[in-house]
Design an enzyme around this catalytic site. Structure first.
Site, PDB file in Angstrom:
ATOM      1  N   PRO A  34      -7.016   4.965  -1.840  1.00 11.75           N
ATOM      2  CG  PRO A  34      -5.324   3.953  -0.602  1.00 11.75           C
ATOM      3  CD  PRO A  34      -6.753   4.497  -0.720  1.00 11.75           C
ATOM      4  CE  LYS A  35      -7.243   2.807 -11.268  1.00  9.81           C
ATOM      5  NZ  LYS A  35      -6.846   1.515 -11.345  1.00  9.81           N
ATOM      6  CD1 TRP A  36      -7.003  -0.520  -3.283  1.00 11.23           C
ATOM      7  CD2 TRP A  36      -4.890  -1.256  -2.710  1.00 11.23           C
ATOM      8  NE1 TRP A  36      -6.527  -0.169  -2.043  1.00 11.23           N
ATOM      9  CE2 TRP A  36      -5.461  -0.602  -1.594  1.00 11.23           C
ATOM     10  CE3 TRP A  36      -3.467  -2.101  -2.400  1.00 11.23           C
ATOM     11  CZ2 TRP A  36      -4.813  -0.294  -0.342  1.00 11.23           C
ATOM     12  CZ3 TRP A  36      -2.982  -1.884  -1.437  1.00 11.23           C
ATOM     13  CH2 TRP A  36      -3.674  -1.028  -0.186  1.00 11.23           C
ATOM     14  CG  ASP A 181      -2.853   1.447 -11.147  1.00 11.53           C
ATOM     15  OD1 ASP A 181      -1.586   1.510 -11.782  1.00 11.53           O
ATOM     16  OD2 ASP A 181      -3.693   0.705 -11.795  1.00 11.53           O
ATOM     17  N   GLY A 182      -2.496   4.716  -8.110  1.00 12.16           N
ATOM     18  CA  GLY A 182      -3.107   6.266  -8.088  1.00 12.16           C
ATOM     19  C   GLY A 182      -3.992   6.706  -7.110  1.00 12.16           C
TER      20      GLY A 182
END
Length: 366
Positions: A34-36, A181-182
Site C-alpha cells: 500500500p502507498k501510505w 495514496d495508491g
C-alpha cells in the site's frame, strides 16, 4: 551515532506508472505494498539516541516525541528503518492533523502528540546492529525487517506486501477509502538506492471542473515581464461559498507570460467584491484556508495573489481529496488540462467529485 548507516540518507523513491505492473515485468520480480500518505521518515536508533529524518533529510525528531519513545521501546537497539509517519482519525489517514505537528512551540507539539498520536509504518530495513543492509536485495531486507519488527505492537506496524497483482488492484481500489495514496511496486532483486527512482507507484488519476478565481505570480516574475506562478482554484460548497481547494501550476515560461495577458481582463480592481476578499484581513489568515494566508509550510513566503472575477472554468487533473464534504481540497497540486468555456462557474460544485467508499484503516494495518 556510530551506526553502519548514518544520517543523512535520502530515501529511495518511486516513478509513476499507469496501472499495476505485472509481477514478472522486471528482472527478479515485484512485490506490492500500500502507498501510505504521511511523512516519509528514516529512523536512526543507536541505543537511547534516536533521530528521525524527512525525505529531504531535515530533522523531524522534535515534532514526534511519541514516535521517539516508541522507537526506544520497540525497535532494535541499533537499526535504521525506512517508513512513513501517519496520523489517523476515525479510521482514516488525516494529513491535516499530521501537518499540524510542524509547529515551533514544543508545548503544542506535545499536546498534539497526546491528542492525535502518530504511528510508524515500517517498510524497509537499512541497517541492523553493526550490519549495513543497503547492498542487499529488497527480498532480503524485507525478510530481515519482518524478523526484527515482527513482534512490534501499535503504534509500530510493518506494512503488508503481496506478490499477487490482482490483490494489489483490490488494495488500490479499497484502501483509498482509508486515506491511502495508491500502490507501490518494489523490485525484489534491487539494493537500496538513495534518491533513486527504482520503485514504481500507481496513484489515482481523476479530473474536475473548477473555478479559477485568482493567481499568484511566479518567483521569477518582474514588473517588466510578469509571469504567472499558479492558478487558484475553487469549488462551490452547498451554502453557495466558493471554497478555495488548491492550485494548478507547472506551466512553461512562455505559457506563464501568456496566461497573465489572457487573464488580465478578469483582474478585480481595488474595492470590487471578490469571494476571497477577506484574504486582505490578517486575522482571517489564522484558519489556514485562505489563498493569501501563511502556513507552517510557507513561513514568511509571500502568498499574496491577484484576484480574478470567478468567471472562467478549467478542467484539472488530481489524485485525491484531503478532508471530507464541502471542506475537502486537492491533496497535491492539480494539473491544468484545458479551459472549459462550455461550463458555467456555478456548476463547479463538490457534487461532481467521485465519492470514495469508506474503508477502515485498521483493516489495512497489520
Amino acid at each position: 551515532m556510530t551506526l553502519p548507516v548514518n544520517p543523512p540518507v535520502r530515501p529511495m523513491l518511486a516513478k509513476s506508472v499507469k496501472g499495476v505492473p505485472a509481477p514478472d515485468s522486471v528482472d527478479g520480480g515485484l512485490v506490492y505494498e500500500p502507498k501510505w500518505d504521511g511523512f516519509r521518515a528514516i529512523v536512526f536508533r543507536d541505543g537511547e539516541d534516536v533521530e528521525i529524518a524527512s525525505r529531504s533529510t531535515k530533522p523531524l525528531t522534535r515534532y514526534f516525541p511519541e514516535i521517539v519513545a516508541t522507537v526506544r521501546a520497540q525497535l532494535p537497539e541499533r537499526c535504521v528503518v525506512d517508513g512513513e509517519i501517519v496520523i489517523d482519525i476515525d479510521g482514516r489517514l488525516d494529513f491535516d492533523a499530521l501537518s499540524q505537528r510542524i509547529h515551533p512551540a514544543d508545548s503544542r507539539v506535545r499536546m498534539l502528540a497526546e491528542q492525535t498520536p502518530a504511528r510508524l509504518v515500517a517498510f524497509d530495513l537499512l541497517a541492523l546492529g553493526d550490519e549495513s543492509l543497503m547492498a542487499e536485495p529488497f527480498s532480503v531486507r524485507r525478510e530481515r525487517l519482518v524478523a526484527a519488527l515482527g513482534n512490534a505492537e501499535d503504534p509500530v506496524h510493518v506494512t503488508r506486501v503481496t506478490d499477487d497483482a490482482a490483490e494489489a488492484e483490490q488494495w488500490f481500489e479499497q484502501f483509498e477509502g482509508a486515506g491511502l495514496d495508491g500502490v507501490v511496486a518494489k523490485p525484489l532483486a534491487e539494493p537500496y538506492a538513495p534518491n533513486g527512482r527504482v520503485m514504481l507507484k500507481v496513484k489515482h488519476a481523476r479530473t474536475a471542473d473548477v473555478v479559477v478565481a485568482g493567481y499568484r505570480l511566479h518567483k521569477t516574475s518582474t514588473a517588466s515581464r510578469p509571469l504567472l506562478g499558479s492558478l487558484l482554484l475553487g469549488l462551490y460548497a452547498g451554502d453557495g461559498r466558493l471554497q478555495h481547494v488548491g492550485v494548478a501550476a507547472s506551466f512553461s515560461e512562455r505559457r506563464r507570460a501568456e496566461l497573465v495577458e489572457e487573464l488580465a481582463p478578469l483582474v478585480v480592481a481595488e474595492g470590487e467584491p471578490h469571494p476571497w476578499a477577506e484574504w486582505r484581513d490578517e486575522s482571517a489568515h489564522a484558519g489556514g484556508r485562505l489563498p493569501g494566508g501563511q502556513s507552517r509550510w510557507s513561513g514568511t513566503k509571500d502568498l499574496s495573489f491577484i484576484p480574478l472575477r470567478p468567471d472562467r472554468v478549467a478542467e484539472v487533473g488530481y489524485e485525491h481529496m484531503e478532508g471530507v464534504g464541502d471542506s475537502a481540497r486537492f491533496r497535491h497540486t492539480a494539473q491544468f488540462k484545458r479551459w472549459r468555456p462550455d461550463r458555467e462557474p456555478a456548476s463547479c460544485t463538490y457534487e461532481q467529485l467521485e465519492e470514495v467508499a469508506r474503508y477502515d484503516l485498521g483493516d489495512v494495518l497489520l
